[in-house]
Design an enzyme around this catalytic site. Structure first.
Site, PDB file in Angstrom:
ATOM      1  N   MET A   1       0.838  -1.201   0.000  1.00 49.09           N
ATOM      2  CA  MET A   1       0.000   0.000   0.000  1.00 49.09           C
ATOM      3  C   MET A   1       0.873   1.251   0.000  1.00 49.09           C
ATOM      4  SD  MET A   1      -3.437  -0.842   2.030  1.00 49.09           S
ATOM      5  CE  MET A   1      -2.834  -0.568   3.677  1.00 49.09           C
TER       6      MET A   1
ATOM      7  N   LEU B   1       6.668   3.054   1.408  1.00 44.29           N
ATOM      8  CA  LEU B   1       7.593   1.914   1.494  1.00 44.29           C
ATOM      9  C   LEU B   1       8.714   2.158   2.496  1.00 44.29           C
ATOM     10  CD1 LEU B   1       7.974   0.812  -2.255  1.00 44.29           C
ATOM     11  CD2 LEU B   1       6.247   0.155  -0.568  1.00 44.29           C
ATOM     12  N   HIS B   2       9.031   1.103   3.249  1.00 46.47           N
ATOM     13  CA  HIS B   2      10.133   1.138   4.218  1.00 46.47           C
ATOM     14  C   HIS B   2      10.974  -0.119   4.019  1.00 46.47           C
ATOM     15  CE1 HIS B   2       7.612  -1.719   6.312  1.00 46.47           C
ATOM     16  NE2 HIS B   2       6.642  -0.818   6.418  1.00 46.47           N
ATOM     17  N   GLU B   3      11.903  -0.349   4.940  1.00 44.70           N
ATOM     18  CA  GLU B   3      12.823  -1.488   4.748  1.00 44.70           C
ATOM     19  C   GLU B   3      12.128  -2.842   4.802  1.00 44.70           C
ATOM     20  OE1 GLU B   3      16.377  -0.937   7.254  1.00 44.70           O
ATOM     21  OE2 GLU B   3      15.949   1.189   6.947  1.00 44.70           O
TER      22      GLU B   3
ATOM     23  N   HIS C   1       9.192  -3.495   3.344  1.00 42.18           N
ATOM     24  CA  HIS C   1       8.809  -3.699   1.937  1.00 42.18           C
ATOM     25  C   HIS C   1      10.048  -4.001   1.087  1.00 42.18           C
ATOM     26  CE1 HIS C   1       5.588  -0.768   3.366  1.00 42.18           C
ATOM     27  NE2 HIS C   1       4.870  -1.784   2.953  1.00 42.18           N
TER      28      HIS C   1
ATOM     29  N   GLN D   1     -10.329  -2.720   1.919  1.00 44.20           N
ATOM     30  CA  GLN D   1      -9.871  -3.406   3.130  1.00 44.20           C
ATOM     31  C   GLN D   1      -9.898  -2.507   4.363  1.00 44.20           C
ATOM     32  OE1 GLN D   1      -5.935  -4.262   1.265  1.00 44.20           O
ATOM     33  NE2 GLN D   1      -5.087  -3.791   3.269  1.00 44.20           N
TER      34      GLN D   1
ATOM     35  N   LYS E   1       4.934 -10.046   9.128  1.00 50.35           N
ATOM     36  CA  LYS E   1       4.362  -8.981   9.957  1.00 50.35           C
ATOM     37  C   LYS E   1       2.836  -9.099   9.974  1.00 50.35           C
ATOM     38  CE  LYS E   1       3.783  -4.727  11.624  1.00 50.35           C
ATOM     39  NZ  LYS E   1       2.879  -4.016  10.760  1.00 50.35           N
TER      40      LYS E   1
ATOM     41  N   VAL F   1      10.841  -7.261   9.492  1.00 48.12           N
ATOM     42  CA  VAL F   1      11.975  -6.335   9.604  1.00 48.12           C
ATOM     43  C   VAL F   1      11.643  -5.327  10.712  1.00 48.12           C
ATOM     44  CG1 VAL F   1      13.353  -4.582   8.416  1.00 48.12           C
ATOM     45  CG2 VAL F   1      12.585  -6.630   7.187  1.00 48.12           C
TER      46      VAL F   1
ATOM     47  N   SER G   1       6.551  -0.302  10.130  1.00 49.81           N
ATOM     48  CA  SER G   1       5.190  -0.216   9.623  1.00 49.81           C
ATOM     49  C   SER G   1       4.964   1.167   9.047  1.00 49.81           C
ATOM     50  CB  SER G   1       4.195  -0.454  10.767  1.00 49.81           C
ATOM     51  OG  SER G   1       2.907  -0.016  10.390  1.00 49.81           O
TER      52      SER G   1
HETATM   53  P1  AMP Z   1       1.474  -2.938   3.469  1.00 55.59           P
HETATM   54  O1  AMP Z   1       2.028  -1.896   2.557  1.00 55.59           O
HETATM   55  O2  AMP Z   1       1.453  -2.542   4.898  1.00 55.59           O
HETATM   56  O3  AMP Z   1       0.153  -3.493   2.973  1.00 55.59           O
HETATM   57  O4  AMP Z   1       2.490  -4.164   3.404  1.00 55.59           O
HETATM   58  C1  AMP Z   1       2.839  -4.754   2.190  1.00 55.59           C
HETATM   59  C2  AMP Z   1       3.619  -6.008   2.465  1.00 55.59           C
HETATM   60  O5  AMP Z   1       4.803  -5.691   3.198  1.00 55.59           O
HETATM   61  C3  AMP Z   1       2.827  -7.010   3.324  1.00 55.59           C
HETATM   62  O6  AMP Z   1       3.053  -8.315   2.839  1.00 55.59           O
HETATM   63  C4  AMP Z   1       3.419  -6.807   4.679  1.00 55.59           C
HETATM   64  O7  AMP Z   1       3.341  -7.958   5.512  1.00 55.59           O
HETATM   65  C5  AMP Z   1       4.865  -6.501   4.340  1.00 55.59           C
HETATM   66  N1  AMP Z   1       5.494  -5.794   5.459  1.00 55.59           N
HETATM   67  C6  AMP Z   1       5.054  -4.681   6.085  1.00 55.59           C
HETATM   68  N2  AMP Z   1       5.855  -4.359   7.125  1.00 55.59           N
HETATM   69  C7  AMP Z   1       6.819  -5.307   7.165  1.00 55.59           C
HETATM   70  C8  AMP Z   1       7.937  -5.547   8.016  1.00 55.59           C
HETATM   71  N3  AMP Z   1       8.215  -4.751   9.045  1.00 55.59           N
HETATM   72  N4  AMP Z   1       8.711  -6.624   7.756  1.00 55.59           N
HETATM   73  C9  AMP Z   1       8.429  -7.454   6.716  1.00 55.59           C
HETATM   74  N5  AMP Z   1       7.394  -7.286   5.870  1.00 55.59           N
HETATM   75  C10 AMP Z   1       6.594  -6.236   6.098  1.00 55.59           C
END
Ligand code: AMP
Length: 284
Positions: free
Chosen positions: A30, A33-35, A37, A61, A150, A177, A186
């Site tokens: 979504m 992006l961070h480490e 992702h 969602q 996560k 991560v 997050s």
């Molecule tokens: P999101 O953008 O929050 O929907 O996350 C996209 C994908 O990145 C999902 O599969 C999350 O589980 C994964 N993700 C988010 N935060 C982390 C993290 N800290 N470590 C590993 N994967 C992550």
């Protein structure tokens, strides 16, 4: 790296890759992006010829009182992060591209797997996730798709969907991560005030404590849950949504004594920000 902002463009690129016999990895996100992702993107880059990263804040969602409008949107920065981690395409469609009709076609995994944990306080959440991931699978036609542990329940729900609907894709689940001090990375961490950010450390600390107890031989479900609950409750800024344990895979209920692999998962609010974290016990 190509930024692709509509469905037709993505379909053309995917058709070309398929014709050339290239393998495709998909990393659905979504954005913001961070480490965490980036670790998924790197894994995909290492295992596939082409890596497609989707950046889409998926409206279906989010519940009516959740943070859809406020969710951080940082596409330019996301493109830089994605490119540096090895992405070939960032797919950032508009809402109307993925949801062209007001009447919806839903993909829904039913049963307890979507009703426990986050499903209880976010009843429509997983239906939105499975619906949008189905769309992304059909568009990107990935050989492998990358998700983070996560969101442990999400990985279980998606695995069930892939099995039930015979999707021809391998789900690759990557470890959590964390920041140097333990907080799980997050996109929602930016909402935290400095005090809440400090208070939120109780999540990783309490889960690590439970893991330590488990490694010392503790197998009593109630004792482990109590240990985590006590620690999180001792943090005045915390407001617990759930602290629960389920068997893996499939999120079945646990017995009094743990055997096999279990997920110990927590969701806790700090101010208005709801954070999730978890640890898998019995994985060693
Ligand atoms: P999101 O953008 O929050 O929907 O996350 C996209 C994908 O990145 C999902 O599969 C999350 O589980 C994964 N993700 C988010 N935060 C982390 C993290 N800290 N470590 C590993 N994967 C992550």
């Amino acid at each position: 790296m190509i930024l692709c902002q509509n469905v037709a463009e993505l379909k053309n690129s995917v058709a070309k890759f398929k014709q050339e016999g290239k393998s495709i990895g998909l990393v659905p996100t979504m954005g913001a992006l961070h480490e965490g992702h980036a670790s998924l993107i790197k894994a995909s880059h290492a295992e596939n010829d082409i890596t497609i990263v989707s950046v889409f804040v998926n409206p279906t969602q989010f519940g009516p009182n959740e943070d859809y409008a406020a969710y951080p949107r940082t596409l330019e920065k996301d493109c830089t992060v994605a490119q540096q981690a090895g992405a070939d395409i960032v797919f950032a469609p508009k809402k109307e591209d993925l949801y062209p009709h007001e009447d919806m076609t839903w993909v829904e995994v039913t049963g307890d797997i979507t009703k426990v944990l986050c499903g209880r306080s976010r009843p429509i959440h997983f239906r939105g996730v499975t619906t949008v991931i189905t769309k992304l699978f059909n568009l990107a036609q990935p050989d492998r798709a990358y998700f983070g542990l996560k969101d442990a329940q999400q990985t279980q729900v998606l695995q069930r969907m892939v099995e039930d609907l015979f999707f021809n894709v391998e789900l690759r689940i990557m470890p959590i991560v964390r920041e140097a001090d333990g907080l799980a990375k997050s996109s929602r961490n930016v909402y935290l005030s400095p005090q809440e950010r400090k208070a939120a450390l109780i999540l990783s600390r309490s889960l690590k404590h439970a893991h330590d107890l488990y490694m010392q031989g503790e197998r009593n479900t109630a004792v482990l849950l109590q240990a985590v609950t006590k620690m999180i409750e001792s943090e005045p800024l915390s407001n617990i949504d759930y602290i629960e344990m389920y068997r893996l895979p499939g999120l079945l209920s646990v017995d009094e004594t743990i055997s096999g692999k279990v997920l110990l998962a927590v969701a806790v609010k700090f101010g208005t920000t709801r954070l999730i974290d978890n640890v898998v016990l019995g994985d060693e």
